[in-house]
Design a protein around this motif. Structure first.
Motif, PDB file in Angstrom:
ATOM      1  N   LEU A 114      27.694  -8.707   8.851  1.00  0.00           N
ATOM      2  CA  LEU A 114      28.258  -7.689   7.968  1.00  0.00           C
ATOM      3  C   LEU A 114      27.261  -6.569   7.692  1.00  0.00           C
ATOM      4  N   LEU A 115      26.042  -6.948   7.328  1.00  0.00           N
ATOM      5  CA  LEU A 115      25.062  -5.920   6.993  1.00  0.00           C
ATOM      6  C   LEU A 115      24.657  -5.063   8.202  1.00  0.00           C
ATOM      7  N   SER A 135      27.323  -2.531   8.930  1.00  0.00           N
ATOM      8  CA  SER A 135      27.396  -1.475   7.916  1.00  0.00           C
ATOM      9  C   SER A 135      26.262  -0.481   8.071  1.00  0.00           C
ATOM     10  N   MET A 148      34.818 -12.668   7.435  1.00  0.00           N
ATOM     11  CA  MET A 148      35.037 -12.394   6.017  1.00  0.00           C
ATOM     12  C   MET A 148      36.489 -12.545   5.618  1.00  0.00           C
ATOM     13  N   LYS A 149      36.685 -12.526   4.319  1.00  0.00           N
ATOM     14  CA  LYS A 149      38.032 -12.617   3.771  1.00  0.00           C
ATOM     15  C   LYS A 149      38.325 -11.317   3.052  1.00  0.00           C
ATOM     16  N   LEU A 150      39.487 -10.729   3.349  1.00  0.00           N
ATOM     17  CA  LEU A 150      39.844  -9.490   2.671  1.00  0.00           C
ATOM     18  C   LEU A 150      40.334  -9.790   1.261  1.00  0.00           C
ATOM     19  N   TRP A 185      36.250  -5.168   9.982  1.00  0.00           N
ATOM     20  CA  TRP A 185      35.290  -4.521   9.088  1.00  0.00           C
ATOM     21  C   TRP A 185      34.903  -3.169   9.650  1.00  0.00           C
ATOM     22  N   ILE A 206      37.760  -0.804   8.773  1.00  0.00           N
ATOM     23  CA  ILE A 206      37.776  -0.437   7.348  1.00  0.00           C
ATOM     24  C   ILE A 206      36.676   0.558   7.056  1.00  0.00           C
ATOM     25  N   LEU A 212      37.439   4.087   8.250  1.00  0.00           N
ATOM     26  CA  LEU A 212      38.366   4.806   7.377  1.00  0.00           C
ATOM     27  C   LEU A 212      37.711   5.207   6.059  1.00  0.00           C
ATOM     28  N   GLY A 213      36.854   4.330   5.519  1.00  0.00           N
ATOM     29  CA  GLY A 213      36.398   4.545   4.152  1.00  0.00           C
ATOM     30  C   GLY A 213      35.037   5.159   3.995  1.00  0.00           C
ATOM     31  N   ARG A 216      41.570   9.688   0.274  1.00  0.00           N
ATOM     32  CA  ARG A 216      40.166   9.557   0.654  1.00  0.00           C
ATOM     33  C   ARG A 216      39.438   8.609  -0.291  1.00  0.00           C
ATOM     34  N   LEU A 230      40.598   4.940   0.207  1.00  0.00           N
ATOM     35  CA  LEU A 230      39.994   4.277   1.367  1.00  0.00           C
ATOM     36  C   LEU A 230      38.527   3.943   1.110  1.00  0.00           C
ATOM     37  N   GLY A 231      37.818   4.857   0.450  1.00  0.00           N
ATOM     38  CA  GLY A 231      36.433   4.574   0.100  1.00  0.00           C
ATOM     39  C   GLY A 231      36.334   3.391  -0.842  1.00  0.00           C
ATOM     40  N   MET A 251      36.889   0.180   1.014  1.00  0.00           N
ATOM     41  CA  MET A 251      35.722  -0.216   1.798  1.00  0.00           C
ATOM     42  C   MET A 251      34.667  -0.879   0.904  1.00  0.00           C
ATOM     43  N   THR A 304      35.997  -4.336  -0.328  1.00  0.00           N
ATOM     44  CA  THR A 304      35.952  -5.358   0.710  1.00  0.00           C
ATOM     45  C   THR A 304      34.532  -5.809   0.978  1.00  0.00           C
ATOM     46  N   PHE A 305      33.623  -4.828   1.009  1.00  0.00           N
ATOM     47  CA  PHE A 305      32.231  -5.120   1.341  1.00  0.00           C
ATOM     48  C   PHE A 305      31.615  -6.058   0.300  1.00  0.00           C
ATOM     49  N   TYR A 322      33.142  -7.784  -1.980  1.00  0.00           N
ATOM     50  CA  TYR A 322      33.926  -9.020  -2.086  1.00  0.00           C
ATOM     51  C   TYR A 322      33.461 -10.040  -1.043  1.00  0.00           C
ATOM     52  N   ALA A 323      33.272  -9.541   0.186  1.00  0.00           N
ATOM     53  CA  ALA A 323      32.873 -10.452   1.257  1.00  0.00           C
ATOM     54  C   ALA A 323      31.427 -10.901   1.077  1.00  0.00           C
TER      55      ALA A 323
END
Lengths: 268, 122, 138
Positions: A29-30, A33, A160-162, A193, A196, A199-200, B105, B108-109, B112, B115-116, B118-119
Motif C-alpha cells: 500500500l505505501l 501511494s 485491503m478492504k474498502l 488502490w 482510487i 481518481l482522488g 473532486r 474523490l479526494g 482516497m 480508503t487509505f 481505513y486500510a
C-alpha cells in the motif's frame, strides 16, 4: 445475554473477515501511494518543461494585424467619436486598407505560387500537433507504466478492504486475478488502490504543488491569429473587404449628440 | 500581497474580448485568485476529514454522511465568514463555482484518504 | 501563513496522527483477541474529533485580510500597508479598481502612460525645472 449480543453482532457483520498480513500495508500500500505521488509531481514538472513556448511574429506581420484590428475597432466602437473625427478616421483607414500599404510581403519560392500548401509540411501546424502529442504522451505513458508495475509486482492477492460496499459487478475489475468466486467485493487487490488514487489524487497534488504553481503565460490562440493563415483568405483580400465595410458604414450615430440634455436630465 | 506599481501597469485588467456585456466586466485575475483560495481550502478539509473517517473506521453510509456534513458546514461557514455573507461579490456564479465545480473532486479526494487510512489501520 | 496558524496546524495534525497510531494499536490488539469488532475507545475518538475541529478552524484562521503596499508611502502610515478588510478580491471590474485607487495606482495607467500618449516635451520641462529647483536648494 452476552452470547446473544455477540450472535446478533455477528449476524449484522455478514462480511467475512479475512486476516491479512500487516506487511501488505508496509510493502504494497505505501510503496504504491508514494510512487503515485512522486510520479504525479514529476509529471506536473514535465508538463511545465514541454509546454508550448510563446510564438512570436515578425514586425511587419504584427503591424498588418494591428491595422486590421484598428479597422474592426472603429466599426465596433465608432459611436464614441463625434461625426467629424469618425469620418476622418474612416476615410484614412479606407485609403490605407485598399492600398494594401501594410500587407506583409512574404518571400515566395518561385514556382510554388500555384501549389496548395500541404498542411502536413506547414511548420506552425506541425508544431501544434507535436505539442498535443507530447502532452498526451506525458499523460498516458506514466499511467501505463505504473499500471504495469502494479499489476506485475503486486498482482494476484487481496491487500485491503474498502470502507464501503460495492456490487458484484466490480469483482471482475477490482479482484482481478484472485481465484475466489464468493469473496465480497469489498476485498480488493492492489490495482483497485491504484484506480482510487488516480481518481482522488488531484486535491493532494494541488496542495503539494501550490505556491509555485504560478499562472503561466497562456499562448492565447485568439491573440496569436495571423491574417491569411492556412484556411483563411489572404490578408490583402481581408483588408479590402474591411475597407468595403468601412465605405458602407456612413450611417454614424455619435453618443455626443444631445449629451447636454441627457446630463441635465440626469440631475433634474 | 501586491506591491504597488507606479507605472500603473494594471495587468489583467479585464477580459474585454470574452465579456461582451459591459455591465458584467470581470477582473479575471481576481476571479482566478478567489477560485484558488476556495479550492485550496476545501482540498485541505476533504483530505483531513477523509483521514479522520478512516481512523475512526467509519463504514459505507456513515462515512459519506460525514463527508457531506463537513462539506456543507464548511461551505456555509465560508460564505458567512470569508465572503462575509455576500458570495456574489467574489464568485460570478455562486452555486456553480462553490458547489458543482468542486464537489466531485473533493468527494474523490475524500474517498482516497478514507480508503487509505481505513486500510492502513483496520 | 502566520506563526499561530502554523502552530495550530501542527497541533491538529499531531493529534490526528497520534489518534491514528492509537487506533492502529487498538485494532491490532483486538484482532487477535476476538473476531467481534470492539467500539473504538472514547479517548481516541475524542482526540481525533478535536484534531479535525482544530484543523478546520485553523483553515478559517489562515485566511488573512488582504493587504497592499501604497505607491506613495505617507508619514502617518510608515509601513504603508493598506487593507480593505476583505479576504477575497472583488471580481466586478469597477469594484476591483477600488484597490488601485486605494494604493494610489492609476487603473488606466496602461493607456495613459503608453509612449504615444505621453507628452514627452512637457515631461522634459517638468524634470528640468525640478532639477533646477533641487540644485538651488543645495
Amino acid at each position: 445475554m452476552k452470547l446473544l449480543e455477540i450472535l446478533a453482532n455477528k449476524e449484522s457483520y455478514s462480511v467475512a473477515e479475512l486476516m491479512l498480513d500487516s506487511d501488505f500495508k508496509k510493502w504494497v500500500l505505501l510503496p504504491i501511494s508514494i510512487m503515485m505521488i512522486l510520479t504525479g509531481l514529476l509529471k506536473a514538472d514535465l508538463m511545465l518543461l514541454i509546454s508550448p513556448k510563446y510564438v512570436g511574429h515578425p514586425r511587419i506581420k504584427l503591424s498588418e494585424m494591428q491595422w486590421f484590428a484598428k479597422g474592426q475597432l472603429l466599426l465596433g466602437n465608432g459611436t464614441n467619436l463625434d461625426d467629424e473625427s469618425y469620418d476622418v478616421r474612416r476615410h484614412e483607414l479606407i485609403e490605407i486598407l485598399t492600398s494594401g500599404k501594410y500587407v506583409a510581403q512574404e518571400k515566395k519560392d518561385p514556382g510554388a505560387e500555384n501549389s496548395i500548401p500541404n498542411p502536413l509540411t506547414d511548420p506552425s501546424i506541425n508544431e501544434s500537433m507535436m505539442n498535443m502529442a507530447k502532452g498526451n504522451m506525458a499523460n498516458f505513458i506514466p499511467q501505463t507504466v505504473i499500471m504495469w508495475w502494479v499489476n506485475y509486482f503486486f498482482g494476484g492477492f487481496v491487500i485491503m478492504k474498502l470502507p464501503f460496499p460495492l456490487t458484484v459487478k466490480f469483482k471482475d475489475m477490482l479482484q482481478n486475478g484472485i481465484m475466489t468466486s464468493d469473496l465480497d467485493a469489498r476485498w480488493v487487490s492492489a490495482i483497485s488502490w491504484y484506480f482510487i488514487s488516480v481518481l482522488g489524487m488531484t486535491p493532494l497534488y494541488n496542495l503539494l504543488s501550490s505556491g509555485d504553481q504560478e499562472q503561466m503565460p497562456v499562448n492565447n490562440p485568439q491573440m496569436n491569429q495571423v491574417l491569411g493563415g492556412t484556411g483563411q483568405p489572404a490578408a490583402d483580400v481581408l483588408m479590402k473587404n474591411l475597407a468595403n465595410d468601412l465605405t458602407i458604414a456612413t450611417q454614424h450615430e455619435s453618443c455626443f449628440v444631445g449629451i447636454e440634455g441627457r446630463v441635465l436630465k440626469m440631475y433634474e | 500581497m501586491d506591491a504597488g506599481n507606479p507605472t500603473g501597469n494594471a495587468n489583467g485588467q479585464a477580459d474585454l474580448n470574452s465579456a461582451t456585456s459591459a455591465s458584467h466586466l470581470q477582473n479575471m485575475d481576481n476571479v482566478i485568485f478567489n477560485k484558488k483560495a476556495y479550492i485550496n481550502f476545501m482540498d485541505k478539509i476533504a483530505l483531513v476529514s477523509g483521514v479522520v473517517n478512516g481512523i475512526l473506521q467509519f463504514e459505507s453510509l456513515a462515512g459519506f454522511r460525514n463527508f457531506f456534513i463537513i462539506y456543507f458546514t464548511c461551505l456555509i461557514a465560508y460564505i458567512l465568514f470569508i465572503c462575509k455573507g455576500k458570495p456574489s461579490r467574489f464568485y460570478g456564479n455562486v452555486i456553480n463555482d462553490l458547489i458543482f465545480e468542486t464537489l466531485m473532486r473533493e468527494l474523490l479526494g475524500f474517498i482516497m484518504a478514507w480508503t487509505f487510512s481505513y486500510a492502513l489501520i483496520g | 501563513m502566520s506563526i499561530l496558524t502554523t502552530i495550530l496546524y501542527s497541533i491538529s495534525i499531531l493529534q490526528i496522527l497520534h489518534s491514528g497510531f492509537s487506533s492502529y494499536e487498538f485494532h491490532q490488539l483486538t484482532k487477535n483477541i476476538n473476531s467481534t469488532p470492539y467500539p473504538i475507545p472514547k479517548d481516541i475518538q475524542l482526540e481525533c474529533y478535536m484534531g479535525l475541529a482544530i484543523f478546520i478552524l485553523t483553515s478559517f484562521f489562515s485566511f488573512n485580510q488582504l493587504e497592499y503596499y501604497a505607491v506613495q508611502p505617507s508619514k502617518a502610515n510608515k509601513l504603508s500597508l493598506l487593507s480593505t478588510g476583505q479576504y477575497l478580491k472583488d471580481i466586478s471590474l469597477s469594484k476591483a479598481n477600488n484597490v488601485h485607487n486605494l494604493i494610489g495606482n492609476d487603473p488606466n495607467g496602461e493607456v495613459t502612460f503608453a509612449p504615444s500618449f505621453v507628452d514627452i516635451q512637457k515631461k522634459r520641462e517638468a524634470i528640468a525645472t525640478w532639477l533646477k529647483n533641487t540644485s538651488k536648494e543645495d
